[in-house]
Design a protein around this motif. Structure first.
Motif, PDB file in Angstrom:
ATOM      1  N   ARG A  41       0.811  -1.225   0.000  1.00  0.00           N
ATOM      2  CA  ARG A  41       0.000   0.000   0.000  1.00  0.00           C
ATOM      3  C   ARG A  41       0.838   1.265   0.000  1.00  0.00           C
ATOM      4  N   PHE A  42       1.885   1.283   0.791  1.00  0.00           N
ATOM      5  CA  PHE A  42       2.657   2.522   0.925  1.00  0.00           C
ATOM      6  C   PHE A  42       4.153   2.237   0.750  1.00  0.00           C
ATOM      7  N   VAL A  43       4.642   2.295  -0.455  1.00  0.00           N
ATOM      8  CA  VAL A  43       6.070   2.052  -0.646  1.00  0.00           C
ATOM      9  C   VAL A  43       6.775   3.375  -0.940  1.00  0.00           C
ATOM     10  N   ASN A  44       7.567   3.818   0.013  1.00  0.00           N
ATOM     11  CA  ASN A  44       8.352   5.061  -0.153  1.00  0.00           C
ATOM     12  C   ASN A  44       7.549   6.240  -0.685  1.00  0.00           C
ATOM     13  N   VAL A  45       6.310   6.333  -0.259  1.00  0.00           N
ATOM     14  CA  VAL A  45       5.496   7.422  -0.806  1.00  0.00           C
ATOM     15  C   VAL A  45       5.518   8.673   0.063  1.00  0.00           C
ATOM     16  N   PHE A  46       5.938   8.513   1.325  1.00  0.00           N
ATOM     17  CA  PHE A  46       5.818   9.650   2.237  1.00  0.00           C
ATOM     18  C   PHE A  46       7.120  10.423   2.406  1.00  0.00           C
ATOM     19  N   GLU A  47       7.873  10.578   1.343  1.00  0.00           N
ATOM     20  CA  GLU A  47       9.107  11.349   1.459  1.00  0.00           C
ATOM     21  C   GLU A  47       8.820  12.833   1.263  1.00  0.00           C
ATOM     22  N   PRO A  48       9.464  13.687   2.068  1.00  0.00           N
ATOM     23  CA  PRO A  48       9.203  15.116   1.968  1.00  0.00           C
ATOM     24  C   PRO A  48       9.306  15.626   0.526  1.00  0.00           C
ATOM     25  N   PHE A  49       8.415  16.525   0.186  1.00  0.00           N
ATOM     26  CA  PHE A  49       8.225  17.230  -1.084  1.00  0.00           C
ATOM     27  C   PHE A  49       7.806  16.360  -2.273  1.00  0.00           C
ATOM     28  N   SER A  50       7.518  15.064  -2.048  1.00  0.00           N
ATOM     29  CA  SER A  50       6.940  14.273  -3.145  1.00  0.00           C
ATOM     30  C   SER A  50       5.532  14.780  -3.416  1.00  0.00           C
ATOM     31  N   LEU A  51       5.173  14.798  -4.697  1.00  0.00           N
ATOM     32  CA  LEU A  51       3.800  15.129  -5.064  1.00  0.00           C
ATOM     33  C   LEU A  51       3.028  13.819  -5.183  1.00  0.00           C
ATOM     34  N   THR A  52       1.904  13.754  -4.487  1.00  0.00           N
ATOM     35  CA  THR A  52       1.175  12.483  -4.415  1.00  0.00           C
ATOM     36  C   THR A  52      -0.318  12.676  -4.670  1.00  0.00           C
ATOM     37  N   LYS A  53      -0.969  11.543  -4.889  1.00  0.00           N
ATOM     38  CA  LYS A  53      -2.434  11.558  -4.912  1.00  0.00           C
ATOM     39  C   LYS A  53      -2.869  10.782  -3.670  1.00  0.00           C
ATOM     40  N   ILE A  54      -3.585  11.470  -2.779  1.00  0.00           N
ATOM     41  CA  ILE A  54      -3.945  10.859  -1.502  1.00  0.00           C
ATOM     42  C   ILE A  54      -5.459  10.693  -1.397  1.00  0.00           C
ATOM     43  N   ILE A  55      -5.869   9.531  -0.909  1.00  0.00           N
ATOM     44  CA  ILE A  55      -7.281   9.317  -0.585  1.00  0.00           C
ATOM     45  C   ILE A  55      -7.356   9.129   0.920  1.00  0.00           C
ATOM     46  N   PHE A  56      -8.181   9.926   1.571  1.00  0.00           N
ATOM     47  CA  PHE A  56      -8.276   9.830   3.029  1.00  0.00           C
ATOM     48  C   PHE A  56      -9.709  10.040   3.494  1.00  0.00           C
ATOM     49  N   SER A  57      -9.953   9.699   4.755  1.00  0.00           N
ATOM     50  CA  SER A  57     -11.268   9.958   5.346  1.00  0.00           C
ATOM     51  C   SER A  57     -11.048  10.525   6.746  1.00  0.00           C
ATOM     52  N   ARG A  58     -12.033  11.217   7.272  1.00  0.00           N
ATOM     53  CA  ARG A  58     -11.883  11.776   8.627  1.00  0.00           C
ATOM     54  C   ARG A  58     -13.254  12.075   9.220  1.00  0.00           C
ATOM     55  N   LYS A  59     -13.289  12.175  10.557  1.00  0.00           N
ATOM     56  CA  LYS A  59     -14.571  12.404  11.232  1.00  0.00           C
ATOM     57  C   LYS A  59     -15.040  13.836  11.037  1.00  0.00           C
ATOM     58  N   LYS A  60     -14.132  14.767  11.302  1.00  0.00           N
ATOM     59  CA  LYS A  60     -14.458  16.193  11.160  1.00  0.00           C
ATOM     60  C   LYS A  60     -13.280  16.859  10.448  1.00  0.00           C
ATOM     61  N   PRO A  61     -13.506  18.052   9.872  1.00  0.00           N
ATOM     62  CA  PRO A  61     -12.397  18.702   9.172  1.00  0.00           C
ATOM     63  C   PRO A  61     -11.145  18.890  10.031  1.00  0.00           C
ATOM     64  N   ASP A  62     -11.303  19.027  11.357  1.00  0.00           N
ATOM     65  CA  ASP A  62     -10.100  19.248  12.165  1.00  0.00           C
ATOM     66  C   ASP A  62      -9.602  17.979  12.861  1.00  0.00           C
ATOM     67  N   SER A  63     -10.203  16.819  12.558  1.00  0.00           N
ATOM     68  CA  SER A  63      -9.703  15.604  13.206  1.00  0.00           C
ATOM     69  C   SER A  63      -8.658  14.902  12.343  1.00  0.00           C
ATOM     70  N   LEU A  64      -7.897  14.027  12.982  1.00  0.00           N
ATOM     71  CA  LEU A  64      -6.832  13.313  12.287  1.00  0.00           C
ATOM     72  C   LEU A  64      -7.416  12.513  11.106  1.00  0.00           C
ATOM     73  N   SER A  82      -5.020   5.584   0.873  1.00  0.00           N
ATOM     74  CA  SER A  82      -4.027   5.245  -0.153  1.00  0.00           C
ATOM     75  C   SER A  82      -3.239   6.483  -0.536  1.00  0.00           C
ATOM     76  N   CYS A  83      -2.041   6.238  -1.043  1.00  0.00           N
ATOM     77  CA  CYS A  83      -1.179   7.347  -1.451  1.00  0.00           C
ATOM     78  C   CYS A  83      -0.336   6.866  -2.622  1.00  0.00           C
ATOM     79  N   GLU A  84      -0.457   7.579  -3.732  1.00  0.00           N
ATOM     80  CA  GLU A  84       0.322   7.201  -4.925  1.00  0.00           C
ATOM     81  C   GLU A  84       1.208   8.375  -5.328  1.00  0.00           C
ATOM     82  N   ILE A  85       2.390   8.048  -5.816  1.00  0.00           N
ATOM     83  CA  ILE A  85       3.304   9.108  -6.258  1.00  0.00           C
ATOM     84  C   ILE A  85       2.868   9.662  -7.615  1.00  0.00           C
TER      85      ILE A  85
END
Ligand SMILES: [Zn+2]
Length: 256
Positions: free
Chosen positions: A48-71, A76-79
């Motif tokens: 799922r996540f191979v070396n995708v979280f390196e600083p300044f990489s441009l990625t396509k991220i899919i995320f979900s959260r409870k409220k706009p200010d919650s974690l 998924s994250c693709e480079i």
């Protein structure tokens, strides 16, 4: 209630280990501004996540959260762009890290600012193609300050409001957010005046076409003055020094 899957392009700002298997990732997204999220199992999952979280990489991220200010939960994250041309060069890598670090410092979570996203995008492309110059550094800082709402007043004296005039000397006052003319400044003996040329260069750099930045040569006194204004101001606004700037400058001094 957890939100639907949210999809966005985003630059990775930073990332740290949270537990044996999870990572906490901060990213600057085009659609939601700065977001902090958790990537569950990221340190173990090879798929799922191979070396995708390196600083300044441009990625396509899919995320979900409870409220706009919650974690956020990063699903998924693709480079999109790993910026290999930047990573092959130490000076460029440190500069790109400084740009993302500065963006992080000046961006409150959840505040959408597509122009800041575009600024990062443009300057990373510039770094990919061109050498790092003093103008690249200072014009990035100038533009970020402007977009983040902290633009220093450089086109007039902050006290008497007289516009910048050629041939005059100016003094920069970080606390007052701008320059003062010699008559208003009452400078101490040790204070260095700033030339009109430097002030005009910074004003120009704020608006200049990105493709022309490589042609600007800031050197000697002007480079020193530009740095002193912008770094002095940034340090004042943030209330601290920026580590990534120090590291980048040490390496640049060794290379020059
Ligand atoms: Zn004045």
């Amino acid at each position: 209630m957890i939100s639907e899957n949210l999809k966005t392009s985003a630059f990775i700002l930073r990332c740290f280990s949270y537990s044996e298997s999870d990572l906490i990732v901060t990213f600057y997204s085009n659609d939601f501004g700065k977001v902090q999220g958790i990537a569950k199992g990221a340190k173990k999952s090879k798929k799922r996540f191979v070396n995708v979280f390196e600083p300044f990489s441009l990625t396509k991220i899919i995320f979900s959260r409870k409220k706009p200010d919650s974690l956020a939960f990063i699903n998924s994250c693709e480079i999109i762009d790993h910026y290999c041309d930047i990573r092959e060069d130490l000076e460029k890598t440190l500069t790109a890290s400084y740009f993302t670090d500065l963006t992080d410092h000046f961006s409150p979570e959840g505040k959408v600012n597509k122009k800041i996203f575009e600024l990062l995008n443009n300057f990373l492309l510039l770094l990919s193609e061109e050498k790092v110059t003093e103008a690249t550094l200072r014009f990035f800082e100038m533009r970020l300050l402007k977009l983040a709402g902290f633009e220093p007043a450089l086109d007039h004296c902050v006290r008497c409001k007289a516009p910048v005039t050629n041939g005059e000397s100016y003094y920069f006052y970080p606390r007052e957010g701008g320059i003062k003319c010699a008559a208003c400044a009452e400078p101490e003996r040790y204070e260095q005046p700033i030339s009109t040329g430097t002030v005009r260069t910074l004003l120009l750099g704020k608006e200049m076409d990105i493709n022309k930045i490589k042609m600007v040569s800031l050197s000697g006194a002007s480079a020193t003055e530009c740095r002193s204004i912008l770094i002095g101001f940034i340090t004042h606004v943030l209330g601290r020094e920026i580590k990534s700037l120090k590291v980048m400058e040490q390496v640049r001094n060794m290379c020059l």
